[in-house]
Design a protein around this motif. Sequence first.
Motif, PDB file in Angstrom:
ATOM      1  N   UNK A  10       0.843  -1.189   0.000  1.00 12.97           N
ATOM      2  CA  UNK A  10       0.000   0.000   0.000  1.00 12.97           C
ATOM      3  C   UNK A  10       0.883   1.244   0.000  1.00 12.97           C
ATOM      4  N   UNK A  11       0.598   2.163  -0.921  1.00 11.50           N
ATOM      5  CA  UNK A  11       1.262   3.466  -0.910  1.00 11.50           C
ATOM      6  C   UNK A  11       0.427   4.372  -0.006  1.00 11.50           C
ATOM      7  N   UNK A  81       4.121   0.653   2.223  1.00 11.69           N
ATOM      8  CA  UNK A  81       3.987  -0.344   3.282  1.00 11.69           C
ATOM      9  C   UNK A  81       3.801  -1.707   2.638  1.00 11.69           C
ATOM     10  N   UNK A  82       4.592  -2.671   3.092  1.00 11.60           N
ATOM     11  CA  UNK A  82       4.441  -4.051   2.651  1.00 11.60           C
ATOM     12  C   UNK A  82       4.081  -4.866   3.878  1.00 11.60           C
ATOM     13  N   UNK A  98     -12.246  -4.261   3.804  1.00 11.65           N
ATOM     14  CA  UNK A  98     -12.421  -2.854   3.471  1.00 11.65           C
ATOM     15  C   UNK A  98     -11.127  -2.138   3.822  1.00 11.65           C
ATOM     16  N   UNK A  99     -10.882  -1.069   3.109  1.00  6.57           N
ATOM     17  CA  UNK A  99      -9.685  -0.264   3.320  1.00  6.57           C
ATOM     18  C   UNK A  99     -10.092   1.097   3.863  1.00  6.57           C
ATOM     19  N   UNK A 100      -9.339   1.596   4.828  1.00  5.12           N
ATOM     20  CA  UNK A 100      -9.509   2.967   5.271  1.00  5.12           C
ATOM     21  C   UNK A 100     -10.482   3.219   6.393  1.00  5.12           C
ATOM     22  N   UNK A 117      -2.321   3.674  -3.668  1.00  4.70           N
ATOM     23  CA  UNK A 117      -2.327   2.462  -4.483  1.00  4.70           C
ATOM     24  C   UNK A 117      -2.328   1.264  -3.543  1.00  4.70           C
ATOM     25  N   UNK A 118      -3.059   0.235  -3.904  1.00  2.00           N
ATOM     26  CA  UNK A 118      -3.112  -1.003  -3.118  1.00  2.00           C
ATOM     27  C   UNK A 118      -3.029  -2.180  -4.071  1.00  2.00           C
TER      28      UNK A 118
END
Length: 143
Positions: A10-11, A81-82, A98-100, A117-118
């Motif tokens: 994830x950026x 982030x990895x 879900x993201x965020x 970006x994901x």
Amino acid sequence: APQNIGQIFIVLDANFGSTFPGYNGLITSPTDDSQDFGVVGVPGYTIFGVESNWFGYAAFNGGSTNQISNVLPTLNSRCVLMMRNTNSSASILDDGIQLGNDRNNLSGRGWGGLMGFVVGFSSVLNSTNENAVISYLMTQWNV
């Protein structure tokens, strides 16, 4: 059928300050169930709270140090982030992700930053492919 996420990239660019203000959800379940909170910030600390059947390893910008316990201040600027799932028997997508936000979109538990970006993979990549994804994202997003 449940699906597994082996690795996710994830950026991010957040602005939390010195500690997380709440249970700021990064990757969570959309429902409050046995696999509910996923990856969230821990209020008053610099760590991710990680459900045991989600991810056990986090690193930033191609580094090799596990930073689940020390994610701030790195998150307070643009970074890649990895995260790796270190539990080979984990199935984490019984009802999607879900993201965020934290589970059930609880008030005050949003991510509080940008996600540029994901990308996720069903298994953990080998080191060559992992480094290629990180390098690409860092170049594309000027990290």
